[in-house]
Design a protein around this motif. Structure first.
Motif, PDB file in Angstrom:
ATOM      1  N   TYR A   1      -3.520  21.329  -5.518  1.00 15.81           N
ATOM      2  CA  TYR A   1      -2.420  21.169  -4.553  1.00 15.81           C
ATOM      3  C   TYR A   1      -2.269  19.705  -4.133  1.00 15.81           C
ATOM      4  O   TYR A   1      -1.239  19.321  -3.610  1.00 15.81           O
ATOM      5  N   PHE A   2      -3.320  18.938  -4.321  1.00 19.38           N
ATOM      6  CA  PHE A   2      -3.330  17.571  -3.780  1.00 19.38           C
ATOM      7  C   PHE A   2      -3.104  16.503  -4.852  1.00 19.38           C
ATOM      8  O   PHE A   2      -2.617  15.430  -4.554  1.00 19.38           O
ATOM      9  N   ILE A   3      -3.529  16.804  -6.085  1.00 18.08           N
ATOM     10  CA  ILE A   3      -3.213  15.887  -7.189  1.00 18.08           C
ATOM     11  C   ILE A   3      -2.281  16.649  -8.132  1.00 18.08           C
ATOM     12  O   ILE A   3      -2.643  17.712  -8.643  1.00 18.08           O
ATOM     13  N   GLY A   4      -1.108  16.064  -8.348  1.00 13.70           N
ATOM     14  CA  GLY A   4      -0.048  16.809  -9.028  1.00 13.70           C
ATOM     15  C   GLY A   4      -0.027  16.693 -10.539  1.00 13.70           C
ATOM     16  O   GLY A   4       0.935  16.191 -11.112  1.00 13.70           O
TER      17      GLY A   4
ATOM     18  N   PRO B   1     -14.976  12.763   2.399  1.00  9.46           N
ATOM     19  CA  PRO B   1     -14.571  11.810   1.349  1.00  9.46           C
ATOM     20  C   PRO B   1     -13.946  12.430   0.092  1.00  9.46           C
ATOM     21  O   PRO B   1     -13.588  11.694  -0.818  1.00  9.46           O
ATOM     22  N   HIS B   2     -13.814  13.765   0.017  1.00  9.59           N
ATOM     23  CA  HIS B   2     -13.096  14.325  -1.131  1.00  9.59           C
ATOM     24  C   HIS B   2     -11.728  13.635  -1.270  1.00  9.59           C
ATOM     25  O   HIS B   2     -11.287  13.342  -2.380  1.00  9.59           O
ATOM     26  N   GLY B   3     -11.085  13.366  -0.110  1.00  5.37           N
ATOM     27  CA  GLY B   3      -9.767  12.717  -0.133  1.00  5.37           C
ATOM     28  C   GLY B   3      -9.823  11.336  -0.770  1.00  5.37           C
ATOM     29  O   GLY B   3      -8.914  10.951  -1.510  1.00  5.37           O
ATOM     30  N   ILE B   4     -10.906  10.608  -0.501  1.00  2.00           N
ATOM     31  CA  ILE B   4     -11.055   9.265  -1.083  1.00  2.00           C
ATOM     32  C   ILE B   4     -11.208   9.390  -2.596  1.00  2.00           C
ATOM     33  O   ILE B   4     -10.563   8.675  -3.373  1.00  2.00           O
ATOM     34  N   ALA B   5     -12.051  10.322  -2.998  1.00  2.00           N
ATOM     35  CA  ALA B   5     -12.261  10.518  -4.441  1.00  2.00           C
ATOM     36  C   ALA B   5     -10.948  10.925  -5.118  1.00  2.00           C
ATOM     37  O   ALA B   5     -10.627  10.440  -6.211  1.00  2.00           O
ATOM     38  N   HIS B   6     -10.184  11.795  -4.472  1.00  2.00           N
ATOM     39  CA  HIS B   6      -8.889  12.197  -5.035  1.00  2.00           C
ATOM     40  C   HIS B   6      -8.001  10.974  -5.231  1.00  2.00           C
ATOM     41  O   HIS B   6      -7.326  10.815  -6.241  1.00  2.00           O
ATOM     42  N   ARG B   7      -8.005  10.135  -4.201  1.00  2.00           N
ATOM     43  CA  ARG B   7      -7.146   8.956  -4.273  1.00  2.00           C
ATOM     44  C   ARG B   7      -7.532   8.064  -5.448  1.00  2.00           C
ATOM     45  O   ARG B   7      -6.667   7.570  -6.171  1.00  2.00           O
TER      46      ARG B   7
ATOM     47  N   LEU C   1      -5.983   5.769 -10.575  1.00  2.00           N
ATOM     48  CA  LEU C   1      -6.281   5.429 -11.966  1.00  2.00           C
ATOM     49  C   LEU C   1      -5.364   6.165 -12.940  1.00  2.00           C
ATOM     50  O   LEU C   1      -4.943   5.596 -13.951  1.00  2.00           O
ATOM     51  N   LEU C   2      -5.057   7.412 -12.635  1.00  2.71           N
ATOM     52  CA  LEU C   2      -4.119   8.136 -13.506  1.00  2.71           C
ATOM     53  C   LEU C   2      -2.810   7.371 -13.586  1.00  2.71           C
ATOM     54  O   LEU C   2      -2.234   7.197 -14.665  1.00  2.71           O
ATOM     55  N   GLU C   3      -2.365   6.898 -12.422  1.00  2.00           N
ATOM     56  CA  GLU C   3      -1.105   6.164 -12.381  1.00  2.00           C
ATOM     57  C   GLU C   3      -1.236   4.830 -13.116  1.00  2.00           C
ATOM     58  O   GLU C   3      -0.430   4.516 -13.999  1.00  2.00           O
ATOM     59  N   GLU C   4      -2.268   4.074 -12.764  1.00  2.00           N
ATOM     60  CA  GLU C   4      -2.425   2.737 -13.356  1.00  2.00           C
ATOM     61  C   GLU C   4      -2.633   2.802 -14.871  1.00  2.00           C
ATOM     62  O   GLU C   4      -2.182   1.931 -15.606  1.00  2.00           O
TER      63      GLU C   4
ATOM     64  N   TYR D   1       0.857  -1.191   0.000  1.00  2.00           N
ATOM     65  CA  TYR D   1       0.000   0.000   0.000  1.00  2.00           C
ATOM     66  C   TYR D   1       0.882   1.225   0.000  1.00  2.00           C
ATOM     67  O   TYR D   1       1.821   1.317   0.776  1.00  2.00           O
ATOM     68  N   LYS D   2       0.620   2.147  -0.899  1.00  2.00           N
ATOM     69  CA  LYS D   2       1.434   3.353  -0.926  1.00  2.00           C
ATOM     70  C   LYS D   2       0.615   4.527  -1.452  1.00  2.00           C
ATOM     71  O   LYS D   2      -0.484   4.340  -1.979  1.00  2.00           O
ATOM     72  N   LYS D   3       1.197   5.674  -1.307  1.00  2.00           N
ATOM     73  CA  LYS D   3       0.584   6.880  -1.846  1.00  2.00           C
ATOM     74  C   LYS D   3       0.644   6.792  -3.364  1.00  2.00           C
ATOM     75  O   LYS D   3       1.715   6.557  -3.914  1.00  2.00           O
ATOM     76  N   PRO D   4      -0.487   6.957  -4.045  1.00  2.95           N
ATOM     77  CA  PRO D   4      -0.390   6.963  -5.512  1.00  2.95           C
ATOM     78  C   PRO D   4       0.547   8.090  -5.940  1.00  2.95           C
ATOM     79  O   PRO D   4       0.534   9.155  -5.336  1.00  2.95           O
TER      80      PRO D   4
END
Ligand SMILES: Cc1ncc(C[n+]2csc(CCOP(=O)(O)OP(=O)(O)O)c2C)c(N)n1
Lengths: 355, 248
Positions: free
Chosen positions: B58-61, B23-29, B34-37, B5-8
């Motif tokens: 600031y949270f999704i780069g 849950p905004h944080g969950i949605a961001h994750r 998915l962007l990464e995968e 488990y890691k930070k995407p």
């Protein structure tokens, strides 16, 4: 430059923009400028460029905003009520420092008004219109040929300063036909995505964020100071005006766009009568040609400002003259166009009054 | 040691501005995973809304723009039309998308814009302090429905996916929920299809995510999740409303 073509003003705007390298149009129909989007809708697909009829002017300007964030040459065209709807977007675009071109073919207002030519959006165009301390460069051609030439400059200025450029014309200039000669095509193959554009980070070593937001006052102050610095440079370098028979003038008309064109006839008529009348025609309404007007005040007995509104540019003329000489006003409202005789009569009235 | 488990990768190190249990944080994750995968991070431009997620960049780069309130779908349209190679996401709240921006949303969907919309339904206007949203349930108290939402006065909750599924432009429309691990896993599956709709050039896609607003609901994070299951999901059922061929 090529050969002369007889074209309608509203179509000249589109053709000139296309030749200047405009890659995308977003807009919503409104009279008296429908020929502009219609022309774009025919030409843009032929060239593999984007034409999109938006669901509203609100959407249109935000599409322009999005496209501008990619550093693509983009335009919208509309008329007064539609331009009112776009003001929020203009304000966002200003504080995001992205380039775009907006054409307003002004019609009579307020409200739904009419579809006759007017100049009553001068305040809105030059003093902001949307919220916050911002300016757009505002250029006002007075003939169809000048319209064709200035569309190129509009895109260049927008890119140079990363700013919105408003081309302020009126319904008359859209409907009129004149022979025009277009400047050479801009080679769009040479366009590069600017380093600040948001198109996906790709190989860049940093990502780009375009926003008009800074929640801390000090941060927003910095953004504002940046804008002000940009505006200072524009004022220093981009003021444009035309003087017509001003060298020995004793009286001057100040006017822009259609009224300036009519006023040239007024000047010629006056000269025939031995009246030393000239014309100062601001081409950039913002930045305003304050200096030349102030300088000319020395030699003149008075100014007559003439517009198709209740006296909007008049305020800038007065500020420029700064009390040195009287500034009179002659205006027509609601879409009524003054004649050269009307304006001459006003000039003569004030000459008489001053005796 | 094996990392399980890691930070995407697209998630930045910046602390979020969200309330505890939001849950905004969950949605961001989910977006970031998915962007990464799907190898989309470097192509992505995210259009952020006005609302609690206004600082999402600031949270999704990724490359990002900040839209005016409600105009994200129009701005996303502008970007995608002139730069189809970009992967364009519009991330919006329910006030932003379903109230002030409903016209831009419906027309982007009708045109089949190749954009993917993440639509967070928390039943109120979080950022401005918990006023009624178009999604507020009947009887629900908010700061502008102090006596509870009354259908006669305020109308009925708006079901955006059901509305959009009735038009031809969308390729993928679904509703997920962020209240439990099962639902979150399912939300990611839905979102993946939405992203695929864009990468395969199939049309407009949107996933509504039923979210919570513990602060304005005046519930603990756990109670807020329970409320989603008890009160919200019966009105806003999870499901896929439109799945074009090729999205799977
Ligand atoms: C034109 C305009 N109107 C109103 C506002 C104020 N405003 C900011 S956020 C917001 C509501 C956001 O609610 P929602 O979209 O549900 O997102 P949340 O904050 O709940 O995540 C409003 C009304 C604004 N910024 N701009």
């Amino acid at each position: 430059m090529g050969e002369k073509i007889l074209m309608k003003g509203a179509e000249v705007i589109a053709e000139a923009a296309i030749r200047a390298g405009c890659m995308a149009f977003f807009g919503y129909p409104i009279t008296p400028q429908n020929e502009t989007p219609e022309y774009f809708s025919r030409r843009m697909p032929q060239l593999g460029r984007v034409f999109l009829q938006a669901e509203s002017e609100v959407a249109a300007i935000n599409m322009v905003y999005g496209a501008a964030c990619t550093g693509t040459r983009v335009i919208t065209t509309s008329s007064s009520p539609g331009i009112s709807l776009m003001q929020e977007g203009f304000s966002y675009i200003a504080n995001s420092n992205v380039p775009c071109v907006v054409v307003n073919a002004m019609r009579g207002g307020p409200g739904l008004g009419d579809i006759a030519p007017a100049q009553a959006d001068y305040f809105q165009a030059t003093k902001g219109g949307g919220h916050g301390d911002y300016h757009s460069i505002v250029i006002a051609p007075h003939t169809i040929q000048e319209e064709a030439d200035l569309m190129f400059d509009a895109f260049d200025l927008a890119d140079k300063y990363r700013i919105m450029v408003v081309v302020l014309v009126d319904g008359l200039m859209g409907q009129m036909m004149e022979p025009v000669e277009f400047k050479d095509w801009v080679d769009v193959k040479k366009f590069k995505t600017p380093e600040w554009a948001t198109v996906g980070q790709g190989d860049r070593d940093h990502r780009n964020i375009i926003t008009s937001l800074s929640i801390l006052a000090e941060g927003l102050e910095k953004m504002n100071l940046h804008l002000q610095e940009k505006y200072r440079k524009i004022k220093e370098n981009e003021v444009r005006y035309e003087e017509y028979k001003m060298d020995d003038a004793e009286y001057a008309v100040t006017a822009f766009g259609t009224v300036a064109r009519i006023s040239k006839t007024t000047v010629d008529m006056a000269r025939k009568k031995g009246i030393k009348l000239g014309l100062i025609r601001p081409i950039t309404l913002w930045p305003f040609p304050t200096e030349i007007i102030n300088k000319r005040a020395e030699q003149l007995k008075f100014f007559l400002d003439s517009e198709m509104n209740e006296g909007q540019m008049l305020e800038d003329v007065k500020l420029a003259v700064n009390g040195k000489k009287p500034v009179y006003f002659f205006g027509k409202l609601g879409g009524v166009v003054p004649t050269a005789e009307d304006i001459l009569k006003e000039v003569e009235k004030h000459i008489e009054g001053g005796k | 040691m094996k990392i399980i488990y890691k930070k995407p990768e697209p998630i930045t190190k910046t602390h979020t501005t969200y309330c505890p249990g939001c849950p905004h944080g969950i949605a961001h994750r989910l977006v970031a995973e998915l962007l990464e995968e799907m190898n989309l991070t470097k192509k992505a431009v995210i259009v952020w809304p006005v609302g609690c997620s206004v600082f999402g960049y600031y949270f999704i780069g990724t490359d990002a723009v900040e839209a005016a309130h409600g105009r994200a779908c129009a701005m996303a349209t502008g970007i995608k039309r002139v730069h189809p190679e970009s992967f364009v996401i519009s991330y919006q709240g329910d006030g932003d998308l379903a109230s002030i921006g409903i016209a831009e949303t419906v027309h982007a969907a009708a045109r089949g814009e190749r954009i993917s919309v993440v639509y967070i339904n928390n039943g109120n206007y979080g950022m401005t302090g918990g006023q009624m949203a178009p999604t507020t349930l009947l009887g629900q108290r908010t700061t502008t429905t102090p006596y509870g939402r009354d259908a006669k006065l305020n109308g009925f909750p708006l079901h955006v996916p059901e509305m959009l599924a009735a038009i031809d432009g969308p390729a993928y429309i679904a509703r997920a929920a962020l209240d439990s691990p099962q639902h979150i896993i399912q939300a990611k599956k839905f979102l993946k299809k939405a992203f695929t709709a864009q990468t395969k050039d199939l049309g407009f896609s949107l996933v509504e995510m039923i979210s919570a607003c513990p602060t304005n609901w005046k519930l603990s994070p756990v109670e807020a999740m329970e409320r989603i299951r008890r009160e919200v999901l019966p009105v806003f059922p999870i499901g896929e409303f439109k799945v074009a061929k090729g999205v799977e």
